[in-house]
Scaffold this active site. Structure first.
Site, PDB file in Angstrom:
ATOM      1  N   CYS A 290       0.872  -1.178   0.000  1.00 45.57           N
ATOM      2  CA  CYS A 290       0.000   0.000   0.000  1.00 45.57           C
ATOM      3  C   CYS A 290       0.914   1.235   0.000  1.00 45.57           C
ATOM      4  O   CYS A 290       2.078   1.141  -0.365  1.00 45.57           O
ATOM      5  CB  CYS A 290      -0.986  -0.017   1.166  1.00 45.57           C
ATOM      6  SG  CYS A 290      -0.292   0.158   2.822  1.00 45.57           S
TER       7      CYS A 290
ATOM      8  N   ARG B 167      -3.328  -0.800   5.299  1.00 40.43           N
ATOM      9  CA  ARG B 167      -3.881  -1.866   4.466  1.00 40.43           C
ATOM     10  C   ARG B 167      -2.945  -3.048   4.273  1.00 40.43           C
ATOM     11  O   ARG B 167      -3.348  -4.193   4.503  1.00 40.43           O
ATOM     12  CB  ARG B 167      -4.288  -1.298   3.094  1.00 40.43           C
ATOM     13  CG  ARG B 167      -5.411  -0.281   3.190  1.00 40.43           C
ATOM     14  CD  ARG B 167      -5.620   0.466   1.895  1.00 40.43           C
ATOM     15  NE  ARG B 167      -4.496   1.364   1.619  1.00 40.43           N
ATOM     16  CZ  ARG B 167      -4.343   2.076   0.510  1.00 40.43           C
ATOM     17  NH1 ARG B 167      -5.238   1.983  -0.452  1.00 40.43           N
ATOM     18  NH2 ARG B 167      -3.321   2.881   0.360  1.00 40.43           N
TER      19      ARG B 167
ATOM     20  N   ASP C 199      -8.131   3.670   1.385  1.00 39.95           N
ATOM     21  CA  ASP C 199      -7.188   3.947   2.471  1.00 39.95           C
ATOM     22  C   ASP C 199      -7.986   4.431   3.677  1.00 39.95           C
ATOM     23  O   ASP C 199      -8.600   5.492   3.633  1.00 39.95           O
ATOM     24  CB  ASP C 199      -6.179   5.010   2.036  1.00 39.95           C
ATOM     25  CG  ASP C 199      -5.041   5.176   3.018  1.00 39.95           C
ATOM     26  OD1 ASP C 199      -5.178   4.745   4.190  1.00 39.95           O
ATOM     27  OD2 ASP C 199      -4.003   5.738   2.632  1.00 39.95           O
TER      28      ASP C 199
END
Length: 150
Positions: free
Chosen positions: A7, A13, A121
């Site tokens: 990420c 994440r 996100d």
């Protein structure tokens, strides 16, 4: 098999994706790691909200530390899963050839290969965002595991 989850900052994440997949596979056969395309948080623990949602489902990700994605990761991993299109584009831009570029996939394409879906996100959102991300990643990791087991 070696799988890398990527990420942006490697604190929300991708640590969740790493932890979830690790919880579903044997470390004897599958190695899982994570990284970020930006080195903002290098050496830091995952976000406390990612740690909390993982813990809620019996997964401990507190052994992870943020690191930046490196070109040599193409040599070290068989599959590189990007959490969103921006990360995907940044990783592919670092690839040195078609073989390396072909290792990069969008993780949610495991659920629906017909479109490029982004894992949102959750950094600037609340707890619910982390729960939603967990559920998306858990579902994608189930598909990854079924493919590994075939």
């Amino acid at each position: 098999m070696k799988i890398l989850m990527v990420c942006l900052g490697n604190i929300c994440r991708s640590p969740l994706a790493e932890g979830i997949l690790k919880s579903k596979v044997s470390s004897e056969y599958v190695q899982v790691d994570s990284a970020g395309t930006a080195g903002y948080h290098e050496g830091e623990l995952p976000d406390k909200r990612s740690i909390a949602v993982a813990k809620k489902y019996g997964i401990d990700i507190t052994d992870q530390r943020s690191r930046k994605f490196l070109v040599k990761d193409f040599e070290n991993f068989d599959v590189i899963y990007a959490m969103d299109e921006s990360n995907y584009d940044n990783i592919v831009a670092l690839s040195r050839n078609k073989e390396e570029a072909n290792k990069v996939k969008m993780i949610l394409q495991e659920l629906d290969s017909s479109q490029k879906l982004n894992v949102p996100d959750p950094y600037y959102g609340g707890e619910l965002g982390f729960e939603n991300v967990y559920q998306m990643l858990n579902e994608a990791c189930e598909v990854i595991v079924s493919k590994i087991n075939k």
